[in-house]
Scaffold this motif. Structure first.
Motif, PDB file in Angstrom:
ATOM      1  N   ALA A  39       0.836  -1.205   0.000  1.00 29.03           N
ATOM      2  CA  ALA A  39       0.000   0.000   0.000  1.00 29.03           C
ATOM      3  C   ALA A  39       0.869   1.253   0.000  1.00 29.03           C
ATOM      4  O   ALA A  39       0.571   2.227  -0.717  1.00 29.03           O
ATOM      5  CB  ALA A  39      -0.941  -0.015   1.201  1.00 29.03           C
ATOM      6  N   VAL A  40       1.945   1.235   0.784  1.00 26.26           N
ATOM      7  CA  VAL A  40       2.859   2.377   0.815  1.00 26.26           C
ATOM      8  C   VAL A  40       3.518   2.559  -0.559  1.00 26.26           C
ATOM      9  O   VAL A  40       3.641   3.694  -1.053  1.00 26.26           O
ATOM     10  CB  VAL A  40       3.911   2.193   1.933  1.00 26.26           C
ATOM     11  CG1 VAL A  40       5.020   3.223   1.831  1.00 26.26           C
ATOM     12  CG2 VAL A  40       3.235   2.260   3.295  1.00 26.26           C
ATOM     13  N   CYS A  41       3.937   1.479  -1.191  1.00 24.77           N
ATOM     14  CA  CYS A  41       4.524   1.571  -2.543  1.00 24.77           C
ATOM     15  C   CYS A  41       3.528   2.156  -3.531  1.00 24.77           C
ATOM     16  O   CYS A  41       3.885   2.990  -4.383  1.00 24.77           O
ATOM     17  CB  CYS A  41       4.966   0.189  -3.025  1.00 24.77           C
ATOM     18  SG  CYS A  41       6.463  -0.418  -2.259  1.00 24.77           S
ATOM     19  N   PHE A  42       2.270   1.752  -3.428  1.00 28.02           N
ATOM     20  CA  PHE A  42       1.250   2.262  -4.342  1.00 28.02           C
ATOM     21  C   PHE A  42       1.052   3.764  -4.145  1.00 28.02           C
ATOM     22  O   PHE A  42       0.987   4.519  -5.125  1.00 28.02           O
ATOM     23  CB  PHE A  42      -0.062   1.503  -4.130  1.00 28.02           C
ATOM     24  CG  PHE A  42      -1.154   1.941  -5.055  1.00 28.02           C
ATOM     25  CD1 PHE A  42      -1.153   1.545  -6.377  1.00 28.02           C
ATOM     26  CD2 PHE A  42      -2.186   2.751  -4.605  1.00 28.02           C
ATOM     27  CE1 PHE A  42      -2.162   1.961  -7.247  1.00 28.02           C
ATOM     28  CE2 PHE A  42      -3.189   3.161  -5.456  1.00 28.02           C
ATOM     29  CZ  PHE A  42      -3.183   2.771  -6.786  1.00 28.02           C
ATOM     30  N   VAL A  43       0.959   4.197  -2.900  1.00 27.40           N
ATOM     31  CA  VAL A  43       0.770   5.634  -2.620  1.00 27.40           C
ATOM     32  C   VAL A  43       1.976   6.436  -3.112  1.00 27.40           C
ATOM     33  O   VAL A  43       1.814   7.504  -3.732  1.00 27.40           O
ATOM     34  CB  VAL A  43       0.519   5.856  -1.108  1.00 27.40           C
ATOM     35  CG1 VAL A  43       0.579   7.332  -0.747  1.00 27.40           C
ATOM     36  CG2 VAL A  43      -0.817   5.259  -0.707  1.00 27.40           C
ATOM     37  N   ILE A  44       3.172   5.936  -2.874  1.00 31.49           N
ATOM     38  CA  ILE A  44       4.380   6.630  -3.354  1.00 31.49           C
ATOM     39  C   ILE A  44       4.390   6.706  -4.874  1.00 31.49           C
ATOM     40  O   ILE A  44       4.739   7.748  -5.457  1.00 31.49           O
ATOM     41  CB  ILE A  44       5.649   5.942  -2.811  1.00 31.49           C
ATOM     42  CG1 ILE A  44       5.756   6.146  -1.307  1.00 31.49           C
ATOM     43  CG2 ILE A  44       6.894   6.465  -3.515  1.00 31.49           C
ATOM     44  CD1 ILE A  44       6.866   5.361  -0.661  1.00 31.49           C
ATOM     45  N   ALA A  45       3.987   5.629  -5.550  1.00 32.80           N
ATOM     46  CA  ALA A  45       3.945   5.632  -7.011  1.00 32.80           C
ATOM     47  C   ALA A  45       2.954   6.671  -7.518  1.00 32.80           C
ATOM     48  O   ALA A  45       3.243   7.397  -8.492  1.00 32.80           O
ATOM     49  CB  ALA A  45       3.579   4.249  -7.527  1.00 32.80           C
ATOM     50  N   VAL A  46       1.786   6.773  -6.886  1.00 35.35           N
ATOM     51  CA  VAL A  46       0.787   7.764  -7.313  1.00 35.35           C
ATOM     52  C   VAL A  46       1.309   9.179  -7.080  1.00 35.35           C
ATOM     53  O   VAL A  46       1.185  10.049  -7.956  1.00 35.35           O
ATOM     54  CB  VAL A  46      -0.555   7.526  -6.569  1.00 35.35           C
ATOM     55  CG1 VAL A  46      -1.507   8.696  -6.788  1.00 35.35           C
ATOM     56  CG2 VAL A  46      -1.182   6.234  -7.030  1.00 35.35           C
ATOM     57  N   VAL A  47       1.917   9.429  -5.915  1.00 36.51           N
ATOM     58  CA  VAL A  47       2.449  10.763  -5.615  1.00 36.51           C
ATOM     59  C   VAL A  47       3.549  11.138  -6.608  1.00 36.51           C
ATOM     60  O   VAL A  47       3.589  12.272  -7.118  1.00 36.51           O
ATOM     61  CB  VAL A  47       2.949  10.825  -4.156  1.00 36.51           C
ATOM     62  CG1 VAL A  47       3.754  12.095  -3.904  1.00 36.51           C
ATOM     63  CG2 VAL A  47       1.780  10.734  -3.193  1.00 36.51           C
ATOM     64  N   PHE A  49       3.928  10.005  -9.647  1.00 36.10           N
ATOM     65  CA  PHE A  49       3.340  10.181 -10.980  1.00 36.10           C
ATOM     66  C   PHE A  49       2.615  11.517 -11.093  1.00 36.10           C
ATOM     67  O   PHE A  49       2.732  12.210 -12.115  1.00 36.10           O
ATOM     68  CB  PHE A  49       2.380   9.024 -11.279  1.00 36.10           C
ATOM     69  CG  PHE A  49       1.785   9.089 -12.646  1.00 36.10           C
ATOM     70  CD1 PHE A  49       2.534   8.750 -13.756  1.00 36.10           C
ATOM     71  CD2 PHE A  49       0.462   9.507 -12.832  1.00 36.10           C
ATOM     72  CE1 PHE A  49       1.985   8.810 -15.017  1.00 36.10           C
ATOM     73  CE2 PHE A  49      -0.087   9.574 -14.094  1.00 36.10           C
ATOM     74  CZ  PHE A  49       0.671   9.228 -15.186  1.00 36.10           C
ATOM     75  N   VAL A  50       1.887  11.901 -10.052  1.00 37.56           N
ATOM     76  CA  VAL A  50       1.147  13.167 -10.069  1.00 37.56           C
ATOM     77  C   VAL A  50       2.109  14.352 -10.102  1.00 37.56           C
ATOM     78  O   VAL A  50       1.826  15.380 -10.747  1.00 37.56           O
ATOM     79  CB  VAL A  50       0.187  13.254  -8.852  1.00 37.56           C
ATOM     80  CG1 VAL A  50      -0.384  14.653  -8.667  1.00 37.56           C
ATOM     81  CG2 VAL A  50      -0.927  12.245  -8.999  1.00 37.56           C
ATOM     82  N   ASN A  51       3.248  14.219  -9.450  1.00 37.06           N
ATOM     83  CA  ASN A  51       4.224  15.302  -9.417  1.00 37.06           C
ATOM     84  C   ASN A  51       5.199  15.255 -10.593  1.00 37.06           C
ATOM     85  O   ASN A  51       6.238  15.926 -10.565  1.00 37.06           O
ATOM     86  CB  ASN A  51       4.985  15.292  -8.090  1.00 37.06           C
ATOM     87  CG  ASN A  51       4.100  15.720  -6.943  1.00 37.06           C
ATOM     88  OD1 ASN A  51       3.291  16.628  -7.090  1.00 37.06           O
ATOM     89  ND2 ASN A  51       4.257  15.067  -5.815  1.00 37.06           N
ATOM     90  N   ALA A  58       7.766   4.391 -11.626  1.00 37.95           N
ATOM     91  CA  ALA A  58       7.655   2.976 -11.988  1.00 37.95           C
ATOM     92  C   ALA A  58       8.282   2.058 -10.934  1.00 37.95           C
ATOM     93  O   ALA A  58       7.860   0.904 -10.785  1.00 37.95           O
ATOM     94  CB  ALA A  58       8.303   2.731 -13.342  1.00 37.95           C
ATOM     95  N   ILE A  59       9.272   2.562 -10.214  1.00 42.68           N
ATOM     96  CA  ILE A  59       9.964   1.706  -9.231  1.00 42.68           C
ATOM     97  C   ILE A  59       9.015   1.253  -8.111  1.00 42.68           C
ATOM     98  O   ILE A  59       8.859   0.048  -7.887  1.00 42.68           O
ATOM     99  CB  ILE A  59      11.210   2.422  -8.676  1.00 42.68           C
ATOM    100  CG1 ILE A  59      12.222   2.644  -9.802  1.00 42.68           C
ATOM    101  CG2 ILE A  59      11.834   1.599  -7.546  1.00 42.68           C
ATOM    102  CD1 ILE A  59      13.379   3.533  -9.422  1.00 42.68           C
ATOM    103  N   PRO A  60       8.340   2.156  -7.405  1.00 43.95           N
ATOM    104  CA  PRO A  60       7.395   1.675  -6.392  1.00 43.95           C
ATOM    105  C   PRO A  60       6.168   0.997  -7.012  1.00 43.95           C
ATOM    106  O   PRO A  60       5.545   0.134  -6.381  1.00 43.95           O
ATOM    107  CB  PRO A  60       7.010   2.919  -5.602  1.00 43.95           C
ATOM    108  CG  PRO A  60       7.365   4.069  -6.461  1.00 43.95           C
ATOM    109  CD  PRO A  60       8.472   3.608  -7.344  1.00 43.95           C
TER     110      PRO A  60
END
Length: 122
Positions: A39-47, A49-51, A58-60
């Motif tokens: 879940a933490v990896c998914f949130v980091i990936a979204v953040v 990507f948005v920024n 792609a890593i997280p």
């Protein structure tokens, strides 16, 4: 009815596996920890990507994709061994039992049966 050829198998309590409920609780905790990391990896990936961090997102994201597979495999992997040396059977340190060694000693230790009168004179 005698079982003279068979020895009773005695198991040492300290070599016993942990209880099934303890094992299930351990595997559940490990699964939930791995899914929390996902879940933490998914949130980091979204953040990321948005920024607009591009390929760094792609890593997280890869971690968020592959962690559930490993979490399920580890959770369903079965009971873990507690002892790395394996199961050890208890063998008591008893004095050796006396067997037919007394009959060979009675015949001078030559390994043959003692000769009884009348057994070979025919």
């Amino acid at each position: 009815m005698s079982h003279s050829g068979r020895r009773a198998s005695v198991h040492v309590v300290t070599q016993a596996h942990r209880s099934l409920s303890d094992d299930i609780a351990y595997r559940q905790r490990r699964y939930l920890l791995m899914m929390g990391i996902r879940a933490v990896c998914f949130v980091i990936a979204v953040v990321l990507f948005v920024n607009h961090f591009g390929w760094l997102a792609a890593i997280p994201a890869v971690g968020a994709i592959f962690i559930p597979y490993f979490a399920v495999v580890f959770a369903n992997g079965g009971r873990e061994p507690d002892n790395t040396r394996g199961f050890m059977e208890y063998h008591p340190n008893l004095p050796a039992a006396r067997d037919s060694g007394a009959s060979s000693e009675a015949n001078g230790g030559n390994g043959h049966r003692p000769v009884t009168p009348g057994s070979g004179d025919n």
